[in-house]
Design a protein around this motif. Structure first.
Motif, PDB file in Angstrom:
ATOM      1  N   THR A   1       0.837  -1.210   0.000  1.00  0.00           N
ATOM      2  CA  THR A   1       0.000   0.000   0.000  1.00  0.00           C
ATOM      3  C   THR A   1       0.873   1.263   0.000  1.00  0.00           C
ATOM      4  O   THR A   1       0.590   2.201  -0.745  1.00  0.00           O
ATOM      5  N   LEU A   2       1.920   1.262   0.812  1.00  0.00           N
ATOM      6  CA  LEU A   2       2.805   2.431   0.829  1.00  0.00           C
ATOM      7  C   LEU A   2       3.419   2.665  -0.546  1.00  0.00           C
ATOM      8  O   LEU A   2       3.549   3.806  -0.993  1.00  0.00           O
ATOM      9  N   ARG A   3       3.788   1.581  -1.228  1.00  0.00           N
ATOM     10  CA  ARG A   3       4.368   1.739  -2.571  1.00  0.00           C
ATOM     11  C   ARG A   3       3.360   2.322  -3.538  1.00  0.00           C
ATOM     12  O   ARG A   3       3.710   3.175  -4.356  1.00  0.00           O
ATOM     13  N   GLN A   4       2.104   1.867  -3.428  1.00  0.00           N
ATOM     14  CA  GLN A   4       1.056   2.427  -4.305  1.00  0.00           C
ATOM     15  C   GLN A   4       0.900   3.920  -4.042  1.00  0.00           C
ATOM     16  O   GLN A   4       0.772   4.711  -4.976  1.00  0.00           O
ATOM     17  N   LEU A   5       0.905   4.299  -2.758  1.00  0.00           N
ATOM     18  CA  LEU A   5       0.746   5.710  -2.413  1.00  0.00           C
ATOM     19  C   LEU A   5       1.902   6.526  -2.974  1.00  0.00           C
ATOM     20  O   LEU A   5       1.716   7.619  -3.502  1.00  0.00           O
ATOM     21  N   LYS A   6       3.103   5.972  -2.869  1.00  0.00           N
ATOM     22  CA  LYS A   6       4.274   6.695  -3.350  1.00  0.00           C
ATOM     23  C   LYS A   6       4.264   6.825  -4.863  1.00  0.00           C
ATOM     24  O   LYS A   6       4.736   7.822  -5.405  1.00  0.00           O
ATOM     25  N   THR A   7       3.713   5.811  -5.534  1.00  0.00           N
ATOM     26  CA  THR A   7       3.597   5.885  -6.989  1.00  0.00           C
ATOM     27  C   THR A   7       2.682   7.045  -7.390  1.00  0.00           C
ATOM     28  O   THR A   7       2.880   7.682  -8.413  1.00  0.00           O
ATOM     29  N   LEU A   8       1.685   7.323  -6.547  1.00  0.00           N
ATOM     30  CA  LEU A   8       0.797   8.455  -6.827  1.00  0.00           C
ATOM     31  C   LEU A   8       1.510   9.801  -6.640  1.00  0.00           C
ATOM     32  O   LEU A   8       1.007  10.834  -7.067  1.00  0.00           O
ATOM     33  N   GLY A   9       2.652   9.785  -5.946  1.00  0.00           N
ATOM     34  CA  GLY A   9       3.379  11.033  -5.710  1.00  0.00           C
ATOM     35  C   GLY A   9       3.180  11.599  -4.308  1.00  0.00           C
ATOM     36  O   GLY A   9       3.589  12.719  -4.004  1.00  0.00           O
ATOM     37  N   ILE A  10       2.545  10.788  -3.442  1.00  0.00           N
ATOM     38  CA  ILE A  10       2.285  11.220  -2.062  1.00  0.00           C
ATOM     39  C   ILE A  10       3.499  10.904  -1.193  1.00  0.00           C
ATOM     40  O   ILE A  10       4.163   9.901  -1.420  1.00  0.00           O
ATOM     41  N   ARG A  11       3.770  11.756  -0.205  1.00  0.00           N
ATOM     42  CA  ARG A  11       4.868  11.451   0.722  1.00  0.00           C
ATOM     43  C   ARG A  11       4.345  10.767   1.977  1.00  0.00           C
ATOM     44  O   ARG A  11       3.183  10.936   2.351  1.00  0.00           O
ATOM     45  N   VAL A  12       5.235  10.010   2.603  1.00  0.00           N
ATOM     46  CA  VAL A  12       4.840   9.247   3.786  1.00  0.00           C
ATOM     47  C   VAL A  12       5.810   9.552   4.935  1.00  0.00           C
ATOM     48  O   VAL A  12       7.028   9.439   4.764  1.00  0.00           O
ATOM     49  N   ALA A  13       5.251   9.968   6.074  1.00  0.00           N
ATOM     50  CA  ALA A  13       6.081  10.269   7.246  1.00  0.00           C
ATOM     51  C   ALA A  13       5.872   9.217   8.321  1.00  0.00           C
ATOM     52  O   ALA A  13       4.752   8.741   8.516  1.00  0.00           O
ATOM     53  N   MET A  14       6.956   8.846   9.025  1.00  0.00           N
ATOM     54  CA  MET A  14       6.804   7.949  10.169  1.00  0.00           C
ATOM     55  C   MET A  14       6.526   8.798  11.406  1.00  0.00           C
ATOM     56  O   MET A  14       7.371   9.589  11.833  1.00  0.00           O
ATOM     57  N   ASP A  15       5.324   8.634  11.967  1.00  0.00           N
ATOM     58  CA  ASP A  15       4.866   9.435  13.108  1.00  0.00           C
ATOM     59  C   ASP A  15       5.340   8.812  14.421  1.00  0.00           C
ATOM     60  O   ASP A  15       5.532   7.594  14.487  1.00  0.00           O
ATOM     61  N   ASP A  16       5.524   9.623  15.438  1.00  0.00           N
ATOM     62  CA  ASP A  16       5.848   9.160  16.792  1.00  0.00           C
ATOM     63  C   ASP A  16       7.099   8.295  16.818  1.00  0.00           C
ATOM     64  O   ASP A  16       7.166   7.316  17.579  1.00  0.00           O
ATOM     65  N   PHE A  17       8.091   8.638  16.012  1.00  0.00           N
ATOM     66  CA  PHE A  17       9.288   7.804  15.914  1.00  0.00           C
ATOM     67  C   PHE A  17       9.919   7.605  17.287  1.00  0.00           C
ATOM     68  O   PHE A  17      10.082   8.546  18.063  1.00  0.00           O
ATOM     69  N   GLY A  18      10.283   6.351  17.570  1.00  0.00           N
ATOM     70  CA  GLY A  18      10.964   6.033  18.820  1.00  0.00           C
ATOM     71  C   GLY A  18      10.049   5.432  19.864  1.00  0.00           C
ATOM     72  O   GLY A  18      10.526   4.901  20.867  1.00  0.00           O
ATOM     73  N   THR A  19       8.740   5.458  19.640  1.00  0.00           N
ATOM     74  CA  THR A  19       7.821   4.936  20.659  1.00  0.00           C
ATOM     75  C   THR A  19       7.355   3.508  20.357  1.00  0.00           C
ATOM     76  O   THR A  19       6.744   2.884  21.209  1.00  0.00           O
ATOM     77  N   GLY A  20       7.608   3.011  19.160  1.00  0.00           N
ATOM     78  CA  GLY A  20       7.174   1.643  18.818  1.00  0.00           C
ATOM     79  C   GLY A  20       8.178   0.595  19.232  1.00  0.00           C
ATOM     80  O   GLY A  20       9.183   0.917  19.846  1.00  0.00           O
ATOM     81  N   TYR A  21       7.924  -0.676  18.880  1.00  0.00           N
ATOM     82  CA  TYR A  21       8.914  -1.661  19.314  1.00  0.00           C
ATOM     83  C   TYR A  21      10.098  -1.775  18.389  1.00  0.00           C
ATOM     84  O   TYR A  21      11.122  -2.250  18.802  1.00  0.00           O
TER      85      TYR A  21
END
Ligand code: C2E
Ligand code: MG
Ligand code: MG
Ligand code: MG
Length: 283
Positions: A162-182
């Motif tokens: 899904t992220l690849r499809q979004l990026k193909t559309l030209g949309i950017r993707v940010a990782m939110d809350d970095f550092g709080t996940g496992y």
């Protein structure tokens, strides 16, 4: 008077019948109707470069004004909406409303929209986003989707597709809350992010606490190494801001830089100010 009685009755039931299960069930039901009843609105919080203070865009944040209980915080209702699946239509409303707002701005500021795990994994999510871009006329380059790590771990394969499809559309993707996940670091490597948003908990007292400073410097080093800009969330003081600017963090967001505000208030604040600025340059 009637209203406060209603509230007391509600509290009484919460205690009498097992708070969690019952109040969740009520909230799930209410959330299913909240879009149609116009109970949601978005507020927009500025994101600014830390070297020059230039406004680059806004993050859209969802607000729910419940007819009896008043404002309910997203920390309370988003998990309930995720569990019941109501987040899918609600999230679509958020995307559409935010893209429509941004498409109406006179400047090319970007708009960041939070997308939850359930939404990312819902049927045809990328197609839905594509349709919303066509309907609102927003250029895909102006849209950034913010995803927390918990969204990715469910089904890594599908999330990546899904992220690849979004990026193909030209949309950017940010990782939110970095550092709080496992597994922040392995997720950073596995997924094609365009930006890292360091969680606000690491920014708190970064200027006075050596441990916080060390962690933030390390994240900035990772961003530099990977060629990804880093945004610091929850910047609350001038001390935090100057530390981040000195350490070459590119972007900031937080109460010190600007509170989330309704669309109508932005017109004067950010967007008009941009226009005034360019008028002044032209004159
Ligand atoms: P988030 O995406 O990490 O958003 C940042 C949160 O920090 C927002 O809380 C914002 O109001 C708050 N914040 C901003 N500056 C400061 C600051 O200087 N200090 C402090 N202490 N807090 C600051 P909010 O609006 O309550 O949203 C909480 C979370 O709910 C968001 O975290 C996001 O995960 C989720 N959320 C909000 N809107 C949406 C939405 O439309 N869709 C989805 N799926 N999730 C949303
Ligand atoms: Mg966010
Ligand atoms: Mg965040
Ligand atoms: Mg958060």
């Amino acid at each position: 008077r009637a209203k406060s009685e209603g509230r007391d009755t509600f509290r009484f039931y919460e205690h009498a019948m097992g708070l969690e299960a019952r109040s969740r069930r009520i909230m799930e039901h209410e959330l299913r109707h909240a879009v149609a009843r116009n109970e949601f609105h978005l507020v927009y919080q500025p994101q600014k470069t830390l070297d020059s203070g230039e406004l680059i865009g806004y993050e859209a944040l969802l607000r729910w004004r419940h007819p009896e209980r008043g404002n309910v915080s997203p920390g309370t209702f988003i998990p309930v909406a995720e569990e019941s699946g109501a987040i899918v239509p609600i999230g679509e409303w958020v995307l559409k409303t935010a893209c429509q707002a941004a498409a109406g701005w006179k400047s090319n500021l970007m708009i960041a929209v939070n997308v939850s795990a359930v939404q990312l994994h819902s049927m045809n999510f990328a197609q839905t986003v594509h349709r919303i871009l066509l309907e609102t006329g927003l250029s895909p380059h102006r849209l950034e989707i913010e995803i927390t790590e918990t969204a990715l771990v469910r089904d890594m394969h599908r999330a990546l597709a899904t992220l690849r499809q979004l990026k193909t559309l030209g949309i950017r993707v940010a990782m939110d809350d970095f550092g709080t996940g496992y597994s922040s670091l392995s997720n950073l490597r596995a997924f094609p992010f365009d930006k890292i948003k360091i969680d606000g908990s690491f920014i708190r007292q970064v200027d006075t606490n050596e441990q916080a400073a060390t962690i933030v410097r390390a994240v900035l080093g990772i961003g530099r190494g990977l060629g990804l800009p880093v945004l610091a969330e929850g910047v609350e003081t001038s001390g935090e801001l100057s530390f981040l600017a000195k350490e070459l963090c590119q972007i900031g967001q937080g109460y010190y830089l600007g509170r989330p505000s309704p669309l109508d208030d932005l017109q004067e604040d950010g967007i008009q100010a941009e226009e005034k600025h360019s008028d002044a340059n032209a004159a």
